[in-house]
Design a protein around this motif. Structure first.
Motif, PDB file in Angstrom:
ATOM      1  N   TYR A  28      34.161  46.177  49.794  1.00 29.29           N
ATOM      2  CA  TYR A  28      33.760  44.851  49.330  1.00 29.29           C
ATOM      3  C   TYR A  28      34.610  44.422  48.125  1.00 29.29           C
ATOM      4  CZ  TYR A  28      30.610  41.205  47.561  1.00 29.29           C
ATOM      5  OH  TYR A  28      30.078  40.023  47.102  1.00 29.29           O
ATOM      6  N   LEU A  29      34.811  45.340  47.180  1.00 26.62           N
ATOM      7  CA  LEU A  29      35.628  45.026  46.003  1.00 26.62           C
ATOM      8  C   LEU A  29      37.055  44.663  46.413  1.00 26.62           C
ATOM      9  CD1 LEU A  29      34.525  47.849  43.509  1.00 26.62           C
ATOM     10  CD2 LEU A  29      34.152  45.405  43.216  1.00 26.62           C
ATOM     11  N   ALA A  30      37.629  45.446  47.330  1.00 29.79           N
ATOM     12  CA  ALA A  30      38.996  45.170  47.774  1.00 29.79           C
ATOM     13  C   ALA A  30      39.068  43.778  48.389  1.00 29.79           C
ATOM     14  CB  ALA A  30      39.440  46.223  48.781  1.00 29.79           C
ATOM     15  N   HIS A  31      38.026  43.416  49.127  1.00 30.85           N
ATOM     16  CA  HIS A  31      38.009  42.086  49.739  1.00 30.85           C
ATOM     17  C   HIS A  31      38.014  40.984  48.685  1.00 30.85           C
ATOM     18  CE1 HIS A  31      36.786  38.639  52.125  1.00 30.85           C
ATOM     19  NE2 HIS A  31      35.757  38.487  51.316  1.00 30.85           N
ATOM     20  N   ILE A  32      37.112  41.109  47.688  1.00 34.65           N
ATOM     21  CA  ILE A  32      37.034  39.991  46.740  1.00 34.65           C
ATOM     22  C   ILE A  32      38.272  39.902  45.844  1.00 34.65           C
ATOM     23  CG2 ILE A  32      34.495  39.987  46.709  1.00 34.65           C
ATOM     24  CD1 ILE A  32      34.754  40.992  43.825  1.00 34.65           C
ATOM     25  N   TYR A  33      38.992  41.018  45.664  1.00 34.85           N
ATOM     26  CA  TYR A  33      40.179  40.959  44.812  1.00 34.85           C
ATOM     27  C   TYR A  33      41.442  40.550  45.581  1.00 34.85           C
ATOM     28  CZ  TYR A  33      37.355  43.079  41.175  1.00 34.85           C
ATOM     29  OH  TYR A  33      36.381  43.328  40.241  1.00 34.85           O
ATOM     30  N   LEU A 144      37.221  45.512  35.251  1.00 33.48           N
ATOM     31  CA  LEU A 144      37.473  45.557  36.691  1.00 33.48           C
ATOM     32  C   LEU A 144      38.615  44.617  37.068  1.00 33.48           C
ATOM     33  CD1 LEU A 144      33.785  45.723  37.934  1.00 33.48           C
ATOM     34  CD2 LEU A 144      35.545  47.411  38.448  1.00 33.48           C
ATOM     35  N   SER A 145      38.667  43.455  36.423  1.00 33.22           N
ATOM     36  CA  SER A 145      39.723  42.491  36.734  1.00 33.22           C
ATOM     37  C   SER A 145      41.097  43.071  36.430  1.00 33.22           C
ATOM     38  CB  SER A 145      39.533  41.208  35.918  1.00 33.22           C
ATOM     39  OG  SER A 145      38.287  40.628  36.217  1.00 33.22           O
ATOM     40  N   PHE A 166      43.305  35.681  36.441  1.00 31.57           N
ATOM     41  CA  PHE A 166      42.251  36.350  35.662  1.00 31.57           C
ATOM     42  C   PHE A 166      40.893  35.685  35.850  1.00 31.57           C
ATOM     43  CE2 PHE A 166      39.692  36.405  31.752  1.00 31.57           C
ATOM     44  CZ  PHE A 166      39.425  37.755  31.684  1.00 31.57           C
ATOM     45  N   TRP A 167      40.885  34.365  35.816  1.00 32.39           N
ATOM     46  CA  TRP A 167      39.589  33.660  35.850  1.00 32.39           C
ATOM     47  C   TRP A 167      38.888  33.897  37.178  1.00 32.39           C
ATOM     48  CZ3 TRP A 167      38.712  32.746  31.086  1.00 32.39           C
ATOM     49  CH2 TRP A 167      39.760  32.402  30.241  1.00 32.39           C
ATOM     50  N   VAL A 168      39.687  33.926  38.249  1.00 34.53           N
ATOM     51  CA  VAL A 168      39.107  34.178  39.568  1.00 34.53           C
ATOM     52  C   VAL A 168      38.541  35.594  39.634  1.00 34.53           C
ATOM     53  CG1 VAL A 168      39.665  34.422  42.020  1.00 34.53           C
ATOM     54  CG2 VAL A 168      40.568  32.482  40.716  1.00 34.53           C
ATOM     55  N   ASP A 169      39.319  36.556  39.133  1.00 34.33           N
ATOM     56  CA  ASP A 169      38.832  37.938  39.128  1.00 34.33           C
ATOM     57  C   ASP A 169      37.539  38.057  38.322  1.00 34.33           C
ATOM     58  OD1 ASP A 169      40.947  38.830  40.634  1.00 34.33           O
ATOM     59  OD2 ASP A 169      42.143  39.498  38.923  1.00 34.33           O
ATOM     60  N   LEU A 170      37.556  37.432  37.148  1.00 34.95           N
ATOM     61  CA  LEU A 170      36.400  37.514  36.249  1.00 34.95           C
ATOM     62  C   LEU A 170      35.148  36.935  36.902  1.00 34.95           C
ATOM     63  CD1 LEU A 170      35.516  37.990  33.170  1.00 34.95           C
ATOM     64  CD2 LEU A 170      35.878  35.541  32.925  1.00 34.95           C
ATOM     65  N   VAL A 171      35.307  35.727  37.463  1.00 33.65           N
ATOM     66  CA  VAL A 171      34.144  35.035  38.035  1.00 33.65           C
ATOM     67  C   VAL A 171      33.645  35.756  39.283  1.00 33.65           C
ATOM     68  CG1 VAL A 171      33.433  32.915  39.187  1.00 33.65           C
ATOM     69  CG2 VAL A 171      34.706  32.810  37.030  1.00 33.65           C
ATOM     70  N   ARG A 172      34.561  36.159  40.131  1.00 38.51           N
ATOM     71  CA  ARG A 172      34.119  36.841  41.357  1.00 38.51           C
ATOM     72  C   ARG A 172      33.426  38.159  41.042  1.00 38.51           C
ATOM     73  NH1 ARG A 172      39.024  36.019  45.754  1.00 38.51           N
ATOM     74  NH2 ARG A 172      38.939  33.742  45.749  1.00 38.51           N
ATOM     75  N   THR A 173      33.972  38.924  40.086  1.00 39.32           N
ATOM     76  CA  THR A 173      33.343  40.201  39.740  1.00 39.32           C
ATOM     77  C   THR A 173      31.925  39.970  39.243  1.00 39.32           C
ATOM     78  OG1 THR A 173      35.515  40.934  38.981  1.00 39.32           O
ATOM     79  CG2 THR A 173      33.658  42.339  38.442  1.00 39.32           C
ATOM     80  N   THR A 174      31.789  38.966  38.384  1.00 33.68           N
ATOM     81  CA  THR A 174      30.475  38.721  37.800  1.00 33.68           C
ATOM     82  C   THR A 174      29.494  38.211  38.842  1.00 33.68           C
ATOM     83  OG1 THR A 174      31.607  38.125  35.762  1.00 33.68           O
ATOM     84  CG2 THR A 174      29.293  37.510  35.931  1.00 33.68           C
ATOM     85  N   VAL A 175      29.926  37.208  39.608  1.00 42.97           N
ATOM     86  CA  VAL A 175      28.995  36.506  40.498  1.00 42.97           C
ATOM     87  C   VAL A 175      28.756  37.268  41.799  1.00 42.97           C
ATOM     88  CG1 VAL A 175      28.662  34.397  41.817  1.00 42.97           C
ATOM     89  CG2 VAL A 175      29.602  34.296  39.519  1.00 42.97           C
ATOM     90  N   ARG A 176      29.806  37.861  42.324  1.00 48.19           N
ATOM     91  CA  ARG A 176      29.659  38.451  43.655  1.00 48.19           C
ATOM     92  C   ARG A 176      29.344  39.941  43.619  1.00 48.19           C
ATOM     93  NH1 ARG A 176      34.525  36.147  47.363  1.00 48.19           N
ATOM     94  NH2 ARG A 176      34.847  34.136  46.336  1.00 48.19           N
ATOM     95  N   VAL A 177      29.610  40.605  42.492  1.00 50.25           N
ATOM     96  CA  VAL A 177      29.346  42.053  42.454  1.00 50.25           C
ATOM     97  C   VAL A 177      28.239  42.380  41.453  1.00 50.25           C
ATOM     98  CG1 VAL A 177      30.347  44.348  42.115  1.00 50.25           C
ATOM     99  CG2 VAL A 177      31.773  42.481  42.960  1.00 50.25           C
ATOM    100  N   LEU A 178      28.501  42.078  40.184  1.00 50.00           N
ATOM    101  CA  LEU A 178      27.605  42.586  39.144  1.00 50.00           C
ATOM    102  C   LEU A 178      26.217  41.966  39.218  1.00 50.00           C
ATOM    103  CD1 LEU A 178      30.148  42.662  36.179  1.00 50.00           C
ATOM    104  CD2 LEU A 178      29.341  44.581  37.547  1.00 50.00           C
ATOM    105  N   LEU A 179      26.152  40.637  39.376  1.00 49.05           N
ATOM    106  CA  LEU A 179      24.833  39.997  39.384  1.00 49.05           C
ATOM    107  C   LEU A 179      23.954  40.483  40.536  1.00 49.05           C
ATOM    108  CD1 LEU A 179      25.434  36.319  38.217  1.00 49.05           C
ATOM    109  CD2 LEU A 179      23.804  37.926  37.240  1.00 49.05           C
TER     110      LEU A 179
END
Lengths: 554, 203
Positions: A28-33, A144-145, A166-179
């Motif tokens: 999943y992480l590989a996909h979002i990055y 993670l980003s 960076f902003w895309v990595d940051l937002v996706r990590t927060t919204v799609r993984v961590l939350l």
């Protein structure tokens, strides 16, 4: 059941849970990055926040964004701490002193979560939720980003130093993984007994007529992200030893899983991002080997209970909770210092001397087993570059990693990366041990006092955050020193990592030939493990000799 | 100079993202978790409070404590908890361990004194006193004691309450939890719940 068998099964249970979840989350992480698609809500947010989410950033620009975002975080949190008494839900607490606010702001933004204060007696609900816990999310997302950007750098060729957004990595990590993951963990924690409310302190009358304060708060929501993001800052002073944060042996195992799952998953994702699953597997195996060794030694030390006090008492139960006992406390301690978490479910200062030494060594390894979220992966990959370089020297060939030539310029970046933290730790320790204001904070003298100071500076420079907590660090001297160490220990290495990622993204990929060292075989895993131990060993053994080793032998 | 300007520009973008993150992760997330937790697990989310009769309550005014939080007592008719280093003892506003190292002479002295005291109190020899009885917990509010420490206290509690040893032993057994799933953590006895049961039995 026999205590040793139970301890072994507990470790195997953890390994099983990780073996199941890491490949799933890694994919999943590989996909979002790597996915070019934004969610609709994300696209709207980028537009509203006037953030350029389409640019493929040069590494310098990526670094500027990461640093700029963190700078904003530090200033925001500093102001929050200084002004908490003027905001709602302040719990009636005073503003943090300026040195304390500085220390706390840096501490949470750098994913360290060193705490000089006592949570239940210094910070209100609002700053815990909207200040500290927010950094638990985003500081983890920054780590993670950067790791994702490094993996992409290795995966790309002739891309003019461009490593992603960076902003895309940051937002996706927060919204799609961590939350989402934090939400599930938080609810399970509450179901098992952790508290989650917005009540202020109530006084209760105990069974025998005494008084006891009931300290509620949004605990489970913070506990979940504190472990997942390898942050570690406790809602309460006793951290994850507090029954409201960690009520049972089950929640204990869940929290240990939460500490370890993202660092391992990110290493798995790395293999997928560079399109060679075996490379991720090799990194996971190296991390796992080091962690298992740490767990085994720490568990042995605590269960055997060497040392005067444990021998007199009959077991090393000082600073441990009954529900966890020696084995579950040792497992947590190994996980928290093998990552950059720093949460504790027992007091590390009261660990046996060899147990405390293993915990300290885990941090000194640079937290690569498996390390902080993101930072563990890039730390390990830096050592992988050292390993191929050493092997290249031995056989007289130009070293390469994943087809990227490792020349002088690359090695300079890796070398300064590796030297940064030891310099911070050893210079920091020297300053602390020569300044009267530094010595004044130590609770004891002799080898244990040295361990206390060494543990503190190691913890800060490696962004861990756990402590030999007898230390009185809420003084201007310690707050300032440790704040500097945390800041430099986080961002200086990060810049070198991104610079190297940029170089890799620019470089060609050399085709593998008969002289290429395969970096996914057991031989390489063994070499990498050895390099990690040797690099750290040579750097820190003298200091460890004076602290935990002398103490173990006395 | 231009680098500094660039950093500043990125910081401003960072501040906008941070404010959005603060709303999402700092307010929406904890409040949604609170809402779900309160709706689905209200008693636990409020701190697992119990009344004098052992019933669940959400009202701190009715409660004698939390099932999860240890409390001190000096009633010889009740089971004693572990030593506490939280503040002056059992202070939930100052939760912590002693943070004394394994070679600390003060710790060794404290352990020896506690052993002597407990041995005299329970009428046993010093080497029969279990480790958890003489060591301070990590939180200072450990709700549990080991089954061994509970067993050690049975006779005194029985005598003080005019109960038989068997009756009190049965209560201890009832309030003993084994390792979770047989292998997680350690077996333990919840002191507050046990003491509530002892008082109920005494009538």
């Amino acid at each position: 059941m026999n205590a040793i068998l139970a301890a072994v099964l507990q470790i195997l249970g953890l390994v099983g849970a990780l073996a199941f979840s890491v490949p799933l989350l890694g994919r999943y992480l590989a996909h979002i990055y790597t996915s070019p698609k934004h969610l609709r809500a994300e696209a709207v947010a980028y537009r509203a926040l006037k953030v350029d989410a389409e640019a493929d950033q040069h590494w310098r620009s990526y670094a500027m964004s990461a640093l700029g975002f963190s700078l904003a975080g530090i200033l925001f949190l500093f102001a929050f701490g200084r002004l908490q008494n003027l905001l709602p839900l302040d719990g009636g607490f005073d503003p943090l002193p300026s040195d304390g606010a500085w220390n706390t702001a840096v501490s949470f933004v750098t994913n360290t979560n060193w705490q000089w204060y006592s949570g239940e007696a210094a910070t209100g609900h609002l700053i815990q939720m909207a200040g500290l816990a927010v950094q638990n999310f985003v500081s983890a997302a920054v780590g993670l980003s950067v790791a994702a950007a490094f993996a992409r750098g290795l995966a790309r060729t002739r891309n003019q130093g461009r490593i992603g957004n960076f902003w895309v990595d940051l937002v996706r990590t927060t919204v799609r993984v961590l939350l989402p993951v934090a939400f599930v963990v938080a609810i399970v924690l509450v179901a098992a007994g952790a508290v989650q409310n917005l009540h202020s302190v109530h006084e209760m009358t105990t069974l025998t007529g005494g008084g006891q304060a009931l300290t509620g708060g949004p605990v489970a929501s913070q506990e979940a992200i504190k472990e997942l993001g390898t942050n570690g800052g406790g809602f309460y002073n006793a951290n994850s030893a507090h029954p409201f944060e960690n009520p049972s042996p089950f929640t204990n195992l869940l929290e240990i899983w939460a500490i370890l799952v993202l660092p391992f998953s990110m290493a798995w994702a790395f293999g997928l991002i560079v399109k060679d699953k075996r490379q991720g597997g090799a990194v996971v195996a190296t991390m796992g080997t080091l962690l298992i060794v740490g767990i085994t030694l720490l568990t042995w030390a605590e269960m055997a209970g060497p040392g005067t006090a444990p021998q007199v008492a009959g077991a090393a139960m000082e600073g441990k909770e009954t529900r966890f006992g020696e084995a579950a406390t040792a497992l947590f301690a190994a996980a928290t210092t093998g990552t950059s978490t720093g949460a504790v479910n027992g007091m590390h200062e009261s660990l046996t001397a060899p147990g405390g030494g293993v915990a300290m060594f885990g941090m000194m390894l640079g937290e690569i087993a498996p390390g902080g979220v993101g930072s563990g992966l890039y730390g390990m990959l830096m050592l992988a570059v050292v390993t191929v370089f050493l092997c290249g020297l031995m056989v007289g060939r130009t070293p390469e990693y994943l087809g990227k030539k490792i020349s002088r310029d690359e090695m300079v970046l890796v070398a300064v990366y590796i030297l940064t933290t030891p310099i911070l730790v050893l210079v920091g320790a020297a300053i602390a041990l020569t300044a009267p204001a530094g010595l004044a904070g130590l609770s004891t003298d002799g080898p244990h006092g040295l361990s206390e100071a060494l543990y503190a500076v190691t913890s800060a420079a490696n962004n861990n955050g756990s402590a030999f907590a007898g230390i009185t660090s809420g003084t201007p001297f310690w707050n300032t020193l440790l704040g500097m160490l945390m800041l430099l220990g986080r961002f200086v290495p990060m810049i070198f990592v991104l610079a190297l990622a940029g170089r890799f993204a620019t470089a060609n990929r050399l085709p593998a030939n008969s002289g290429t060292l395969p970096t996914h075989r057991p031989l390489f895993i063994g070499l990498l493990t050895g390099v990690a131990l040797v690099v750290v060993g040579l750097t820190f053994v003298p200091a460890l000799m004076l602290g935990p080793i002398v103490e173990s032998l006395s | 100079m231009s680098d500094l300007f660039v950093l500043l520009r990125h910081s401003l973008a960072g501040l906008r993202v941070l404010i959005a993150a603060t709303l999402l992760c700092g307010l929406v997330y904890p409040l949604v978790v609170t809402g779900v937790a309160q709706a689905a697990f209200g008693w636990r989310a409020d701190g697992s409070l119990i009344t004098e009769s052992g019933a669940h309550t959400n009202d701190p005014a009715e409660a004698v404590g939390s099932a999860l939080i240890g409390q001190g007592n000096d009633d010889e008719g009740l089971f004693y908890p572990r030593p506490s280093a939280a503040g002056d003892g059992w202070d939930t506003l100052s939760t912590y361990g002693s943070n004394l190292g394994p070679e600390d002479p003060d710790l060794v002295k404290a352990i020896t004194e506690r052993q002597r005291e407990i041995a005299a109190r329970e009428g046993v020899t010093v080497d029969q006193v279990p480790a958890d009885a003489v060591t301070a917990s990590a939180s200072g509010i450990d709700p549990d004691i080991s089954p061994a420490y509970a067993a050690l206290q049975v006779s005194r509690v029985a005598r003080a309450n005019g109960l038989s040893d068997q009756a009190v032993t049965a209560l201890v057994a009832e309030h003993t939890d084994g390792r979770t799933f047989g292998f997680l953590g350690e077996a333990r006895v919840n002191v507050l719940e046990l003491n509530i049961a002892v008082r109920a039995q005494r009538g």
